[in-house]
Design a protein around this motif. Structure first.
Motif, PDB file in Angstrom:
ATOM      1  N   UNK A  24     -10.815  38.086  48.520  1.00 10.92           N
ATOM      2  CA  UNK A  24     -10.780  39.549  48.458  1.00 10.92           C
ATOM      3  C   UNK A  24     -10.420  40.005  47.043  1.00 10.92           C
ATOM      4  N   UNK A  25      -9.388  39.391  46.451  1.00 11.09           N
ATOM      5  CA  UNK A  25      -9.007  39.728  45.072  1.00 11.09           C
ATOM      6  C   UNK A  25     -10.120  39.384  44.090  1.00 11.09           C
ATOM      7  N   UNK A  26     -10.762  38.252  44.334  1.00 16.60           N
ATOM      8  CA  UNK A  26     -11.868  37.800  43.502  1.00 16.60           C
ATOM      9  C   UNK A  26     -12.990  38.841  43.522  1.00 16.60           C
ATOM     10  N   UNK A  27     -13.374  39.296  44.696  1.00 20.26           N
ATOM     11  CA  UNK A  27     -14.426  40.297  44.847  1.00 20.26           C
ATOM     12  C   UNK A  27     -14.042  41.609  44.163  1.00 20.26           C
ATOM     13  N   UNK A  48     -13.737  34.373  28.838  1.00 14.02           N
ATOM     14  CA  UNK A  48     -12.508  34.963  29.384  1.00 14.02           C
ATOM     15  C   UNK A  48     -12.740  35.495  30.790  1.00 14.02           C
ATOM     16  N   UNK A  49     -13.858  36.186  31.003  1.00 11.42           N
ATOM     17  CA  UNK A  49     -14.177  36.730  32.328  1.00 11.42           C
ATOM     18  C   UNK A  49     -14.439  35.588  33.310  1.00 11.42           C
ATOM     19  N   UNK A  50     -15.182  34.569  32.889  1.00 13.74           N
ATOM     20  CA  UNK A  50     -15.445  33.435  33.785  1.00 13.74           C
ATOM     21  C   UNK A  50     -14.150  32.756  34.211  1.00 13.74           C
ATOM     22  N   UNK A  51     -13.240  32.557  33.272  1.00  5.62           N
ATOM     23  CA  UNK A  51     -11.965  31.932  33.599  1.00  5.62           C
ATOM     24  C   UNK A  51     -11.138  32.821  34.525  1.00  5.62           C
ATOM     25  N   UNK A  52     -11.171  34.131  34.292  1.00  4.31           N
ATOM     26  CA  UNK A  52     -10.424  35.058  35.144  1.00  4.31           C
ATOM     27  C   UNK A  52     -11.003  35.079  36.562  1.00  4.31           C
ATOM     28  N   UNK A  53     -12.320  35.042  36.677  1.00  6.69           N
ATOM     29  CA  UNK A  53     -12.948  34.988  37.998  1.00  6.69           C
ATOM     30  C   UNK A  53     -12.525  33.727  38.746  1.00  6.69           C
ATOM     31  N   UNK A  54     -12.556  32.608  38.050  1.00  4.91           N
ATOM     32  CA  UNK A  54     -12.134  31.350  38.657  1.00  4.91           C
ATOM     33  C   UNK A  54     -10.665  31.420  39.065  1.00  4.91           C
ATOM     34  N   UNK A  55      -9.839  32.007  38.227  1.00  6.75           N
ATOM     35  CA  UNK A  55      -8.413  32.131  38.537  1.00  6.75           C
ATOM     36  C   UNK A  55      -8.212  32.896  39.842  1.00  6.75           C
ATOM     37  N   UNK A  56      -8.860  34.043  39.967  1.00  6.74           N
ATOM     38  CA  UNK A  56      -8.706  34.852  41.175  1.00  6.74           C
ATOM     39  C   UNK A  56      -9.191  34.107  42.418  1.00  6.74           C
ATOM     40  N   UNK A  57     -10.192  33.270  42.261  1.00  3.56           N
ATOM     41  CA  UNK A  57     -10.764  32.563  43.409  1.00  3.56           C
ATOM     42  C   UNK A  57      -9.879  31.429  43.911  1.00  3.56           C
ATOM     43  N   UNK A  58      -9.193  30.718  42.995  1.00  2.00           N
ATOM     44  CA  UNK A  58      -8.516  29.503  43.445  1.00  2.00           C
ATOM     45  C   UNK A  58      -7.034  29.414  43.094  1.00  2.00           C
ATOM     46  N   UNK A  59      -6.445  30.502  42.620  1.00  2.00           N
ATOM     47  CA  UNK A  59      -5.027  30.454  42.273  1.00  2.00           C
ATOM     48  C   UNK A  59      -4.197  29.995  43.471  1.00  2.00           C
ATOM     49  N   UNK A  67      -8.959  27.709  34.344  1.00  3.82           N
ATOM     50  CA  UNK A  67      -9.169  26.812  33.208  1.00  3.82           C
ATOM     51  C   UNK A  67     -10.383  25.934  33.487  1.00  3.82           C
ATOM     52  N   UNK A  68     -10.961  25.418  32.423  1.00  3.36           N
ATOM     53  CA  UNK A  68     -11.999  24.418  32.608  1.00  3.36           C
ATOM     54  C   UNK A  68     -11.336  23.135  33.085  1.00  3.36           C
ATOM     55  N   UNK A  69     -11.960  22.437  34.005  1.00  6.88           N
ATOM     56  CA  UNK A  69     -11.396  21.188  34.525  1.00  6.88           C
ATOM     57  C   UNK A  69     -11.366  20.137  33.419  1.00  6.88           C
ATOM     58  N   UNK A  70     -10.288  19.382  33.334  1.00  9.29           N
ATOM     59  CA  UNK A  70     -10.185  18.360  32.301  1.00  9.29           C
ATOM     60  C   UNK A  70     -10.838  17.034  32.713  1.00  9.29           C
ATOM     61  N   UNK A  71     -11.681  17.079  33.731  1.00  5.03           N
ATOM     62  CA  UNK A  71     -12.333  15.863  34.208  1.00  5.03           C
ATOM     63  C   UNK A  71     -13.798  16.175  34.488  1.00  5.03           C
ATOM     64  N   UNK A  72     -14.575  15.130  34.673  1.00  2.64           N
ATOM     65  CA  UNK A  72     -15.990  15.294  34.964  1.00  2.64           C
ATOM     66  C   UNK A  72     -16.162  15.867  36.374  1.00  2.64           C
ATOM     67  N   UNK A  73     -17.129  16.755  36.526  1.00  3.04           N
ATOM     68  CA  UNK A  73     -17.443  17.338  37.826  1.00  3.04           C
ATOM     69  C   UNK A  73     -18.849  16.902  38.196  1.00  3.04           C
ATOM     70  N   UNK A  74     -19.005  16.376  39.391  1.00  2.00           N
ATOM     71  CA  UNK A  74     -20.314  15.929  39.867  1.00  2.00           C
ATOM     72  C   UNK A  74     -20.715  16.738  41.072  1.00  2.00           C
ATOM     73  N   UNK A  75     -22.007  16.976  41.185  1.00  2.00           N
ATOM     74  CA  UNK A  75     -22.550  17.692  42.327  1.00  2.00           C
ATOM     75  C   UNK A  75     -23.252  16.730  43.256  1.00  2.00           C
TER      76      UNK A  75
END
Length: 80
Positions: A24-27, A48-59, A67-75
């Protein structure tokens, strides 16, 4: 504080509840950014906006919120 550590995992009802509240906060945050961009006729997408969006989604749900993940991400492929 990561809620999964306190509740024993992502399947706990409190984890799900916080995920919903974050959504809800993210939206609301994204909507305010888009409204501002439209009103001011200025592009709004930035790191900055991308990081803030991610913050609101998963805080409080995952480490490295906003933050950007400090590890490799695989799909993986999703079967239909």
């Amino acid at each position: 504080m990561i809620l999964a550590n306190l509740t024993g995992g992502e399947n706990h009802p409190l984890y799900s509840r916080l995920g919903t509240q974050n959504g809800i906060r993210h939206y609301d945050f994204l909507r305010s950014i888009v409204e501002t961009a439209i009103t001011t006729q200025q592009p709004f997408l930035s790191q900055t906006i991308l990081k803030a969006l991610n913050y609101h989604a998963i805080v409080c749900l995952h480490e490295f919120a906003g933050e950007y993940r400090p590890c490799q991400v695989e799909g993986s492929k999703v079967s239909s």
